[in-house]
Design a protein around this motif. Structure first.
Motif, PDB file in Angstrom:
ATOM      1  N   PRO A  56      45.008  40.852  39.696  1.00  0.00           N
ATOM      2  CA  PRO A  56      44.570  41.804  38.689  1.00  0.00           C
ATOM      3  C   PRO A  56      45.483  43.015  38.549  1.00  0.00           C
ATOM      4  N   ASP A  57      46.117  43.424  39.624  1.00  0.00           N
ATOM      5  CA  ASP A  57      46.956  44.613  39.542  1.00  0.00           C
ATOM      6  C   ASP A  57      48.420  44.239  39.377  1.00  0.00           C
ATOM      7  N   ALA A  86      37.881  39.572  37.763  1.00  0.00           N
ATOM      8  CA  ALA A  86      38.049  40.787  38.557  1.00  0.00           C
ATOM      9  C   ALA A  86      38.385  41.976  37.665  1.00  0.00           C
ATOM     10  N   MET A 121      37.572  42.251  34.516  1.00  0.00           N
ATOM     11  CA  MET A 121      36.407  42.547  33.689  1.00  0.00           C
ATOM     12  C   MET A 121      35.434  43.476  34.405  1.00  0.00           C
ATOM     13  N   PHE A 122      35.169  43.124  35.644  1.00  0.00           N
ATOM     14  CA  PHE A 122      34.107  43.845  36.344  1.00  0.00           C
ATOM     15  C   PHE A 122      34.624  44.745  37.450  1.00  0.00           C
ATOM     16  N   GLY A 123      35.912  44.691  37.659  1.00  0.00           N
ATOM     17  CA  GLY A 123      36.467  45.494  38.731  1.00  0.00           C
ATOM     18  C   GLY A 123      36.434  46.970  38.402  1.00  0.00           C
ATOM     19  N   SER A 124      36.886  47.759  39.340  1.00  0.00           N
ATOM     20  CA  SER A 124      36.856  49.197  39.163  1.00  0.00           C
ATOM     21  C   SER A 124      37.974  49.614  38.229  1.00  0.00           C
ATOM     22  N   PHE A 134      31.930  38.342  43.529  1.00  0.00           N
ATOM     23  CA  PHE A 134      32.926  39.257  44.068  1.00  0.00           C
ATOM     24  C   PHE A 134      33.230  38.972  45.524  1.00  0.00           C
ATOM     25  N   LEU A 142      35.333  35.658  45.610  1.00  0.00           N
ATOM     26  CA  LEU A 142      36.660  35.703  44.997  1.00  0.00           C
ATOM     27  C   LEU A 142      37.663  36.495  45.804  1.00  0.00           C
ATOM     28  N   ASP A 143      37.198  37.533  46.441  1.00  0.00           N
ATOM     29  CA  ASP A 143      38.152  38.357  47.157  1.00  0.00           C
ATOM     30  C   ASP A 143      38.234  38.011  48.627  1.00  0.00           C
TER      31      ASP A 143
END
Lengths: 199, 199
Positions: free
Chosen positions: B30-31, B109, B111-114, B168, B171-172
């Motif tokens: 994601p990053d 991630a 979509m719903f991540g921070s 979550f 996935l992580d």
DNA sequence: TAACATATGTTAGCGATGTTAACTTAGGCA
DNA sequence: TGCCTAAGTTAACATCGCTAACATATGTTA
């Protein structure tokens, strides 16, 4: 906070960097922190951190690990506030988890957010399992079964999911903070009361 | 994939950028995506995106919004596969959510991540509420009550929390993918069966 | 058809970031 | 005392997000 000896050698740079990073994460959001800014806060050149950490990532991991410790301790303390078997222990556990997330939302997001696969970092994986074990134990007591019981782990995990999901949904504004909340009933319903015939 | 007209004007840059970003998010986490890299994939200069998007952030929002649509459709379809009132609808809803998360973990991630506070972006907030409404409706049917009933929304939310948390955690790598899972019983236990006296 | 306005590209460049290499300094130990 | 090492520094590089100024298609209108 930015205590600065005049010495060439800073002396406690490692600790101060971690503190700065934690501060920045809370202040600017989980992604808004930069090593460079943390350096400025600690009054040190941007190359200095690399004497203590390999990576930007390694700095984050250190922050996470320390936070995991604190969170685990808080959970343990919350559960211990009630006698074994008291259903209130379960609720207290959830509350402790949520309280931590609310008091340090940025750090919480970094701890459990994407991008840090705990499974790949032994220290984090271990710490995570220790926290889960606390939940399993409390649930096992509540259900009057042993910790190894599959049904116990399954229910403890479901409980963790619910609480964890709630934290994430609220912290990131996916759920309306003010209007919605997970009820404590839900925890107990999830775990299943031992008072009810266990099917 | 990287179809390239010889023309000066690309023609469908916006769409291709979004596709590239989605690909990169899945590929590098994601990053790990950069606008620059997406540009390279689309065969375009690094300044080009700013004719279509204000920000890197705005690109992300577009990706998220599109993904929300797809996810909502998948959930709706999953529920519709069973007749109204069938408890299986609840399970199907959860499964659809989890399936989406598994099939596009990176996008999920994001979509719903921070870092993307949905509450602050009207389009996202709206889309999120629409998805929640689907859950509420199914739960209401199951409990044989109306959608406005507080108890209904509370239970629907608890259900969402559990499923979301599970996604979550898995996935992580916070939970062992292979060994642990949320049981479908748990959904039903959470929602509470209408067969039991509703207190 | 010619002229122009607009949308959509390009190049060049700024400042910030993560990271490394080479150098410097201070502190502890032989 | 003299030296080794830990822990700083400066300088530099590649990459990134983003902006400004310029270039080229495209479509509308005279």
């Amino acid at each position: 906070m930015t205590k600065k000896k005049n010495n060439y050698h800073h002396g406690e740079l490692r600790a101060q960097l971690l503190e700065a990073v934690r501060y920045l994460i809370e202040e600017k959001g989980p992604d808004g922190f930069s090593v460079a800014e943390a350096c400025r806060m600690a009054g040190v050149s941007t190359a200095a951190p690399y004497k203590h950490f390999k990576d930007r990532e390694e700095i984050l991991h250190a922050v996470i690990l320390e936070a995991m410790h604190r969170m685990g301790a808080a959970m343990q303390a919350a559960a211990d506030a009630y006698p074994a078997g008291d259903p209130e222990r379960i609720v207290a556990l959830g509350r402790a988890y949520i309280d931590f997330a609310k008091s340090e939302p940025g750090v919480f997001a970094v701890m459990f957010g994407s991008g840090n696969n705990h499974a790949e970092i032994p220290a984090l994986a271990e710490e995570g399992q220790a926290k889960f074990a606390i939940v399993v134990k409390v649930v096992a007591e509540h259900m009057n079964r042993c910790m190894e019981d599959d049904e116990v782990t399954a229910r403890a995990y479901a409980l963790w999911c619910a609480v964890h999901g709630h934290c994430f949904l609220v912290l990131d504004g996916k759920a309306d903070k003010t209007k919605i909340n997970i009820t404590e009933d839900a925890y107990l319903r999830l775990v299943g009361s031992s008072y009810l015939p266990p099917k």
